[in-house]
Design a protein around this motif. Structure first.
Motif, PDB file in Angstrom:
ATOM      1  N   VAL A  21    -113.260  21.669  38.787  1.00 40.71           N
ATOM      2  CA  VAL A  21    -114.257  21.903  39.978  1.00 40.71           C
ATOM      3  C   VAL A  21    -112.935  21.395  41.037  1.00 40.71           C
ATOM      4  CG1 VAL A  21    -116.487  20.636  40.660  1.00 40.71           C
ATOM      5  CG2 VAL A  21    -115.815  20.393  38.200  1.00 40.71           C
ATOM      6  N   ILE A  22    -114.047  22.099  41.571  1.00 37.76           N
ATOM      7  CA  ILE A  22    -113.236  21.931  43.362  1.00 37.76           C
ATOM      8  C   ILE A  22    -114.397  20.895  43.775  1.00 37.76           C
ATOM      9  CG2 ILE A  22    -113.181  23.120  45.801  1.00 37.76           C
ATOM     10  CD1 ILE A  22    -111.823  25.228  43.987  1.00 37.76           C
ATOM     11  N   VAL A  23    -114.056  19.631  44.472  1.00 41.82           N
ATOM     12  CA  VAL A  23    -114.880  19.159  45.772  1.00 41.82           C
ATOM     13  C   VAL A  23    -114.508  19.571  47.100  1.00 41.82           C
ATOM     14  CG1 VAL A  23    -115.605  16.436  46.569  1.00 41.82           C
ATOM     15  CG2 VAL A  23    -115.180  17.459  43.651  1.00 41.82           C
ATOM     16  N   LEU A  24    -115.138  20.330  48.322  1.00 43.49           N
ATOM     17  CA  LEU A  24    -115.086  20.644  49.068  1.00 43.49           C
ATOM     18  C   LEU A  24    -115.492  20.550  50.292  1.00 43.49           C
ATOM     19  CD1 LEU A  24    -113.108  22.511  50.789  1.00 43.49           C
ATOM     20  CD2 LEU A  24    -115.482  24.607  49.533  1.00 43.49           C
ATOM     21  N   PRO A  28    -117.133  25.751  39.814  1.00 46.52           N
ATOM     22  CA  PRO A  28    -118.353  25.527  40.369  1.00 46.52           C
ATOM     23  C   PRO A  28    -117.156  24.753  41.175  1.00 46.52           C
ATOM     24  CG  PRO A  28    -117.471  24.822  37.610  1.00 46.52           C
ATOM     25  CD  PRO A  28    -116.682  25.905  38.552  1.00 46.52           C
ATOM     26  N   THR A  29    -117.981  24.325  42.143  1.00 44.93           N
ATOM     27  CA  THR A  29    -117.583  23.500  43.889  1.00 44.93           C
ATOM     28  C   THR A  29    -119.103  22.592  44.659  1.00 44.93           C
ATOM     29  OG1 THR A  29    -116.338  25.401  44.646  1.00 44.93           O
ATOM     30  CG2 THR A  29    -116.781  24.174  45.784  1.00 44.93           C
ATOM     31  N   VAL A  30    -118.414  21.182  44.198  1.00 44.70           N
ATOM     32  CA  VAL A  30    -119.052  20.650  45.146  1.00 44.70           C
ATOM     33  C   VAL A  30    -118.734  20.773  46.720  1.00 44.70           C
ATOM     34  CG1 VAL A  30    -119.844  18.253  45.045  1.00 44.70           C
ATOM     35  CG2 VAL A  30    -119.812  18.740  42.168  1.00 44.70           C
ATOM     36  N   GLU A  36    -118.075  12.256  41.342  1.00 43.82           N
ATOM     37  CA  GLU A  36    -118.963  11.450  39.615  1.00 43.82           C
ATOM     38  C   GLU A  36    -119.565  13.168  39.538  1.00 43.82           C
ATOM     39  OE1 GLU A  36    -119.332   7.048  40.868  1.00 43.82           O
ATOM     40  OE2 GLU A  36    -121.284   7.882  41.286  1.00 43.82           O
ATOM     41  N   SER A  37    -120.196  13.896  40.618  1.00 43.44           N
ATOM     42  CA  SER A  37    -120.934  14.996  40.050  1.00 43.44           C
ATOM     43  C   SER A  37    -119.880  15.724  40.001  1.00 43.44           C
ATOM     44  CB  SER A  37    -120.989  15.618  41.848  1.00 43.44           C
ATOM     45  OG  SER A  37    -121.925  14.559  41.825  1.00 43.44           O
ATOM     46  N   ALA A  38    -118.849  15.922  40.113  1.00 43.07           N
ATOM     47  CA  ALA A  38    -118.179  16.374  39.380  1.00 43.07           C
ATOM     48  C   ALA A  38    -117.936  16.520  38.245  1.00 43.07           C
ATOM     49  CB  ALA A  38    -116.421  16.974  40.157  1.00 43.07           C
ATOM     50  N   VAL A  39    -117.600  15.895  37.374  1.00 42.41           N
ATOM     51  CA  VAL A  39    -117.525  15.068  36.498  1.00 42.41           C
ATOM     52  C   VAL A  39    -118.535  15.920  35.341  1.00 42.41           C
ATOM     53  CG1 VAL A  39    -117.440  12.814  34.352  1.00 42.41           C
ATOM     54  CG2 VAL A  39    -116.018  12.889  36.091  1.00 42.41           C
TER      55      VAL A  39
END
Ligand code: DQA
Length: 146
Positions: free
Chosen positions: A69-72, A94-96, A136-139
């Motif tokens: 996952v990417i958190v951007l 999937p990217t947040v 937490e959303s990425a998890v």
């Protein structure tokens, strides 16, 4: 599970940059909080910042097969970058999307995110906690994809 945190332009100036909008924590302070929570969640984190659009595009491309996952926080590129949007679409990771400030409560040009339609979701307005909520959303997203 490995999460790639990407930070866009001017986020290297956090701490001194408009503290009334972005708070007084530096990006290194935020990274330290992220790493502490990452330990509890038992996830691996890579945390990067660039002022260059192309470098962010390269990092998204290179993430394929390495990060789940990417958190951007694309910062100003959120509102301008077709290239970042296309990179997210192209790699299919999937990217947040996250922001420190509530972009919808600010100037009209910040209301539009070019990356939002290709992101899994958006978190904004919680200051440095947006990063923790993003992780937490990425998890959650990763578990959903299994
Ligand atoms: C930001 C919001 C953007 O509109 C702005 O250009 C930034 C920071 C945020 O985290 O609140 O640089 O992404």
């Amino acid at each position: 599970m490995k999460i790639l945190f990407l930070n866009g332009p001017n986020l290297n100036l956090l701490g001194t940059r408009e503290p009334e909008v972005y708070g007084s924590m530096t990006l290194a302070d935020i990274e330290a909080e992220v790493r502490q929570r990452a330990k509890e969640l038992k996830v691996e984190v890579d945390f990067r910042q660039s002022n260059l659009e192309g470098e962010l595009v390269n990092w998204i491309q290179e993430a394929k097969g390495k990060f789940q996952v990417i958190v951007l926080n694309a910062a100003a590129y959120t509102h301008t970058s077709v290239a970042l949007r296309d990179a997210i679409s192209a790699v299919g990771i999937p990217t947040v999307e996250i922001h420190l400030s509530n972009v919808h409560a600010r100037e009209e040009f910040r209301h539009k995110s070019l990356i939002a339609p290709v992101c899994r979701g958006q978190i904004c307005g919680f200051g440095s906690k947006s990063y923790i909520l993003g992780m937490e959303s990425a998890v959650y997203v990763n578990a959903e994809n299994k």
